[in-house]
Design a protein around this motif. Structure first.
Motif: not given
Length: 120
Positions: A30-31, A101-105
């Motif tokens: 996981l990143p 960057e793809k993480t929401k909120n």
């Protein structure tokens, strides 16, 4: 040992082993730290629970009485794993560890960081 107990033990070990394998893989692949928290707290806890259930069934049959030690270990892990994950997440927020960057909120992270401690 009866065959049905061997089947129950094998199934519990297989389920536990699969969850431990998935948890280990997720921890490695996981990143960022916020996603990696899911792996040890969910998958690995279920994996250890499967192994301890198999041990509990085996020891109960071997001794002739219900084995409580494995049950206590399982309860301890189920209680402490979410607390440890919460502390790791708070530490990552405190040190301002950046999510991908793809993480929401992501704006909620700044809101949490700026929150003052409660006054006693």
């Amino acid at each position: 040992m009866p065959f049905y107990l061997e089947i129950i033990i094998c199934i519990a070990l297989l389920i536990g082993g699969v969850f431990l394998l998935v948890g280990s893989y997720g921890l490695a692949r996981l990143p960022d730290i916020y996603m990696r928290l899911h792996s040890p707290t969910k998958a690995s806890t279920l994996g250890i629970t499967g192994v301890l259930v198999a041990s509990m069934v085996f020891q109960s049959h071997l001794k002739g009485v219900f084995s409580v030690q494995e049950l206590l270990i399982t309860l301890f892990l189920l209680i402490t794993a979410p607390v440890a994950a919460n502390m790791i997440a708070k530490t990552a927020l405190h040190y301002r560890t950046k999510p991908i960057e793809k993480t929401k909120n992501q704006e909620l992270m700044e809101t949490i960081r700026e929150r003052e401690e409660p006054k006693p």
